[in-house]
Design an enzyme around this catalytic site. Structure first.
Site, mmCIF file in Angstrom:
data_model
loop_
_atom_site.group_PDB
_atom_site.id
_atom_site.type_symbol
_atom_site.label_atom_id
_atom_site.label_comp_id
_atom_site.label_asym_id
_atom_site.label_seq_id
_atom_site.Cartn_x
_atom_site.Cartn_y
_atom_site.Cartn_z
ATOM 1 N N GLN A 19 40.607 26.492 24.445
ATOM 2 C CA GLN A 19 40.419 27.938 24.402
ATOM 3 C C GLN A 19 40.736 28.556 23.039
ATOM 4 O OE1 GLN A 19 42.727 28.190 28.295
ATOM 5 N NE2 GLN A 19 41.373 29.952 28.498
ATOM 6 N N GLU A 165 47.240 23.002 36.016
ATOM 7 C CA GLU A 165 46.589 23.483 37.238
ATOM 8 C C GLU A 165 45.637 22.456 37.859
ATOM 9 O OE1 GLU A 165 44.703 27.186 36.203
ATOM 10 O OE2 GLU A 165 46.606 28.246 36.101
ATOM 11 N N GLU A 348 52.622 30.388 33.269
ATOM 12 C CA GLU A 348 51.597 31.358 32.873
ATOM 13 C C GLU A 348 51.707 32.582 33.757
ATOM 14 O OE1 GLU A 348 47.387 30.274 32.813
ATOM 15 O OE2 GLU A 348 47.892 28.313 31.993
#
Ligand code: GBH
Length: 448
Positions: A19, A165, A348
């Site tokens: 990202q 995740e 997060e």
């Protein structure tokens, strides 16, 4: 009312390789499934790619200065598997290791603790071509990569996490097909579930062997699951949704078992000894939390389930996630009671809002300040009531490539001006700096 956090509470921020780094074809980095996916027509808003992204690869000194300016105690980054092993296996690319050496050494020099996540969804394309998570061997290939990272950085890095995740992969990449590699086969998904969990266990073993003294944990994205509409058809899919979204990538790690209704379907893929490998002792539970998840039955996805926008009437962020700090508290309680009260880090949390650059090149984001103020207030309350939460990592330090949304959704404390790649701290950055300096949340004007 001002709420104080316990002494030693760890304030961090998080980001991931794909990202932010850019430099997609530089210094020997190999291609990944997300490079391929962003090139497939219609997958990403505006056809954005992450070839440049935030150019963290070249601008990391400026970004580490921003971390330091914020007062961060830790920063969570991911290493790109295909930078270190361009084909996913075989020859190591020394330039890949050099890059993370530069980043980690500068962070340490500035007093910022690096947390390394080994995989944030950017699987090397050659590994995918050999079956990716559908192939049991993938777990071993991943652990081999983890061993290289642990061996090389373990003298300096003290916190490792295998996979960001893992619960998002079967749900979004295999069920909905919105994330790379965008597959939709039920048998493949069931295999992927088990092989990802196996990769987690083998990786923890590798990290323990190669980086003795480092802590290792998991990171999973969790929130309470609700029916999108309160009727019988919606309530009927809840047990499966709950199992897929919240349990199937967590229970085996912490409890050593697969939950029903999926356990029976996974069973044929489990070899002798697997469950013991998967259940390694972990030093912490990394909880990513954004929202309550609203689900509905559908015939357009393999599991017959889909995530929907919340029922009308709730405040939402720019990505239609409900703003509700009580969900964070509920989720923390669920993790504590189900998994034996492990130390929790919120690895997060954050929000997207349509931030705009003003003519004077400042960015004013009171909604983000209010969001964090309310979530931190709730979190401080939970800790006072006994929750063992040791830190909070804001997502994200700066706006970055937001997967299917490309560059259209902004989660940063720092605004990324993509045309110039200039970084502009938002007002939330300056507000957060005060929170960290005081180790306390002081509600902004107009909040109790
Ligand atoms: C995190 O995922 C990611 O770790 C991070 O990379 C990302 O930038 C951040 O959130 C902000 O989005 O509509 O069916 O496609 C959060 C969990 C799971 C939330 C997938 C969005 C999309 C479901 N995400 N979900 S679907």
């Amino acid at each position: 009312m001002t709420r104080q956090f316990p002494a030693g509470f760890l304030w961090g921020a998080a980001a991931s390789a794909f990202q932010t780094e850019g430099a997609a074809a530089i210094d020997g980095r190999g291609p990944t499934v997300w490079d391929d996916f962003t090139r497939a027509p219609g997958k990403i808003r505006n056809g954005d790619t992450a070839d440049v992204a935030c150019d963290f690869y070249h601008r990391y000194p400026e970004d580490i200065a921003l971390m330091k300016g914020l007062g961060l105690g830790a920063f969570r980054l991911s290493t790109a598997w295909s930078r270190i092993l361009p084909s996913g296996r075989g020859t190591v690319n020394p330039l890949g290791l050099d890059f993370y050496d530069r980043v980690i050494d500068l962070m340490l020099h500035e007093g910022i603790e690096p947390w390394i996540c080994l995989h944030h969804w950017d699987m090397p394309s050659p590994i995918e071509a050999d079956g990716g998570w559908r192939n049991r061997d993938c777990a071993r290939w991943f652990a081999d990569y983890a061993a290289i990272v642990g061996r090389h950085f373990g003298d300096r890095v003290k916190r490792f996490v295998p996979i960001n995740e893992p619960n998002v992969i079967p749900w979004v990449a295999y069920n909905v097909g919105r994330h790379a590699p965008g597959r939709q086969s039920r048998e493949d998904t069931v295999k992927a579930i088990h092989h990802i969990n196996l990769a987690h266990g083998l990786t923890i073993q590798a990290v323990r062997a190669e980086a003795p003294g480092a802590e290792a944990g998991n990171i999973v994205s969790l929130g309470p699951v609700h029916p999108a509409v309160d009727d019988e058809a919606h309530r009927a899919v809840l047990p499966l949704a709950e199992c897929i979204w919240r349990r199937v990538m967590v229970d085996p790690l912490w409890l050593g078992t697969y939950p029903e209704p999926l356990a029976t379907e996974i069973e044929p893929h489990i070899a002798e000894g697997d469950m013991a490998v998967i259940r390694q002792p972990l030093d912490f539970f990394g909880l990513n939390h954004y929202n309550r998840v609203y689900v509905a039955p559908t015939d357009t996805t393999m599991w017959g389930l889909i995530e929907r926008v919340p029922p009308p009437g709730y405040p939402l962020t720019d990505v239609n996630w409900r703003i509700d700090p009580s969900a964070l508290v509920e989720q923390i309680e669920d993790v504590g009671s189900r998994y034996g009260h492990p130390p929790i880090y919120i690895t997060e949390g954050g929000c997207a809002f349509p931030d705009a650059l003003r003519p004077d090149r400042s960015v004013h984001d009171p909604d983000r300040i209010a969001y964090f103020a309310d979530y931190f207030t709730a979190l401080a309350g939970a800790i006072e009531n006994g929750a063992d939460v040791r830190g909070y990592f804001a997502w994200s330090l700066m706006d970055n490539f937001e997967w299917n949304s490309g560059f259209t959704k902004r989660f940063g404390l720092v605004y990324t001006d993509y045309p110039t790649l200039q970084r502009i701290p938002k007002s939330s950055y300056y507000w957060m700096r005060g929170v960290i300096a005081k180790n306390a949340v002081i509600p902004p004007e107009g909040r109790p």
